[in-house]
Design a protein around this motif. Structure first.
Motif, short mmCIF file in Angstrom:
data_model
loop_
_atom_site.label_atom_id
_atom_site.label_comp_id
_atom_site.label_asym_id
_atom_site.label_seq_id
_atom_site.Cartn_x
_atom_site.Cartn_y
_atom_site.Cartn_z
N SER A 13 0.85 -1.25 0.21
CA SER A 13 0.13 0.17 0.07
C SER A 13 0.91 1.21 0.23
O SER A 13 0.37 2.08 -0.14
CB SER A 13 -0.65 0.11 1.61
OG SER A 13 -0.15 -0.24 2.72
N ARG A 14 2.37 1.39 0.31
CA ARG A 14 3.28 2.25 0.20
C ARG A 14 3.29 3.41 -1.36
O ARG A 14 3.72 2.48 -1.57
CB ARG A 14 4.31 1.87 0.86
CG ARG A 14 4.83 3.26 1.43
CD ARG A 14 6.58 2.83 0.83
NE ARG A 14 7.10 3.54 -0.55
CZ ARG A 14 7.04 4.32 -0.97
NH1 ARG A 14 6.43 5.48 -0.73
NH2 ARG A 14 7.63 4.53 -2.03
N ARG A 15 2.89 4.26 -1.56
CA ARG A 15 3.75 5.30 -2.28
C ARG A 15 4.17 6.31 -1.84
O ARG A 15 4.01 7.14 -0.66
CB ARG A 15 2.31 5.36 -3.34
CG ARG A 15 1.66 4.46 -3.45
CD ARG A 15 1.24 3.95 -4.46
NE ARG A 15 0.47 2.41 -4.86
CZ ARG A 15 1.20 1.70 -5.08
NH1 ARG A 15 1.78 1.03 -4.08
NH2 ARG A 15 0.05 0.83 -4.74
N SER A 16 5.07 7.00 -2.72
CA SER A 16 5.44 8.07 -2.54
C SER A 16 4.56 9.34 -2.25
O SER A 16 4.10 9.28 -2.91
CB SER A 16 6.27 8.70 -3.39
OG SER A 16 7.16 7.53 -3.37
N GLN A 107 3.81 4.10 7.55
CA GLN A 107 3.38 3.22 6.61
C GLN A 107 1.86 2.62 7.50
O GLN A 107 0.37 2.91 7.42
CB GLN A 107 3.94 2.51 5.15
CG GLN A 107 2.23 2.20 4.71
CD GLN A 107 2.31 3.35 3.58
OE1 GLN A 107 2.50 4.57 3.28
NE2 GLN A 107 0.77 3.05 3.37
N CYS A 114 8.14 9.88 1.27
CA CYS A 114 8.72 10.13 0.38
C CYS A 114 10.23 9.84 0.08
O CYS A 114 10.62 11.07 0.84
CB CYS A 114 8.13 10.89 -0.53
SG CYS A 114 9.31 11.49 -2.61
N VAL A 151 -2.67 10.49 -3.15
CA VAL A 151 -1.63 9.63 -3.13
C VAL A 151 -1.78 9.20 -4.18
O VAL A 151 -2.98 9.49 -5.32
CB VAL A 151 -2.03 8.91 -1.79
CG1 VAL A 151 -1.01 7.77 -2.52
CG2 VAL A 151 -2.12 8.94 -0.89
N LYS A 152 -0.89 9.42 -5.36
CA LYS A 152 -0.79 8.96 -6.60
C LYS A 152 -0.40 7.69 -6.60
O LYS A 152 0.79 7.35 -5.95
CB LYS A 152 0.07 10.12 -6.67
CG LYS A 152 -0.37 11.55 -7.53
CD LYS A 152 0.39 12.45 -8.19
CE LYS A 152 -0.30 13.79 -7.55
NZ LYS A 152 0.46 14.73 -8.76
N VAL A 153 -0.43 6.92 -7.58
CA VAL A 153 -0.48 5.64 -8.08
C VAL A 153 0.30 5.24 -9.36
O VAL A 153 -0.27 4.81 -10.19
CB VAL A 153 -1.56 4.09 -7.91
CG1 VAL A 153 -1.08 2.94 -8.44
CG2 VAL A 153 -2.52 4.69 -6.78
N LYS A 156 3.53 0.33 -12.13
CA LYS A 156 4.94 -0.37 -12.29
C LYS A 156 5.59 -1.15 -13.14
O LYS A 156 4.60 -2.12 -13.82
CB LYS A 156 5.33 -1.40 -10.42
CG LYS A 156 5.20 -0.11 -9.16
CD LYS A 156 5.95 0.77 -8.88
CE LYS A 156 5.64 1.28 -7.64
NZ LYS A 156 7.53 2.16 -7.37
#
Length: 173
Positions: A13-16, A107, A114, A151-153, A156
């Motif tokens: 679930s972690r995002r910058s 998180q 970030c 939160v931007k996804v 990947k």
């Protein structure tokens, strides 16, 4: 068997996060984050790090101004600072392990982060001087932290492009 694993859920679930709401982190979260950094794996158990946190608004602004890609640090509730003893052979790997432990801890509390580079950055010495970090320590990483405004996804690469077993063989993909 499809069981939920809390650690995997936290990591996936972690995002910058580069924008934060105006809400401070609790003392408990700060203490636990530093503790998780302290408990990171380290080569030969040298623990070649200094782990700190900056919550002072003026210092956050000064740190942000020094960076090239971390201007948003000025708006974070806190910025964790990881410095490594340059005389320790594996300080960079050890400090990166501490950084990731701290990011994962944050998180788990719903705090966005970030990773901002420090090692090999010209501004590292300026930030160390500002924070009175002694030699032989140098800045390894900064972790601005706060409750996410958004939160931007990011996309990947798919696993089939990067995973391998035993030896790399793109034909198997």
């Amino acid at each position: 068997m499809n069981t939920m694993n809390l650690g995997v859920t936290i990591i996936k679930s972690r995002r910058s996060v580069r924008s934060y709401i105006d809400k401070p982190l609790s003392d408990e979260i700060i203490k636990e984050t530093l503790e998780c950094g302290r408990l990171a794996p380290t080569a030969m158990n040298l623990q070649p790090w200094l782990l700190g946190v900056v919550t002072d608004r003026d210092l956050l602004k000064k740190i942000a101004d020094f960076t090239d890609h971390g201007k948003f640090i000025a708006e974070a509730a806190a910025c964790f600072v990881i410095c490594g003893d340059k005389n320790a052979k594996y300080y960079l790997e050890d400090c990166c392990a501490a950084t990731m432990n701290m990011i994962t801890c944050l998180q788990s509390y719903g705090v966005g982060t970030c990773w901002v580079a420090g090692d090999k950055k010209e501004y590292g010495a300026d930030i160390c001087k500002l924070l009175e970090i002694p030699e032989p320590y140098s800045l390894t990483s900064l972790i601005p932290a706060g409750y996410p405004k958004e939160v931007k996804v990011p996309s990947k690469k798919p696993g089939k492009e990067i995973f391998f077993t035993n030896r790399w063989s793109p034909e198997e993909k």
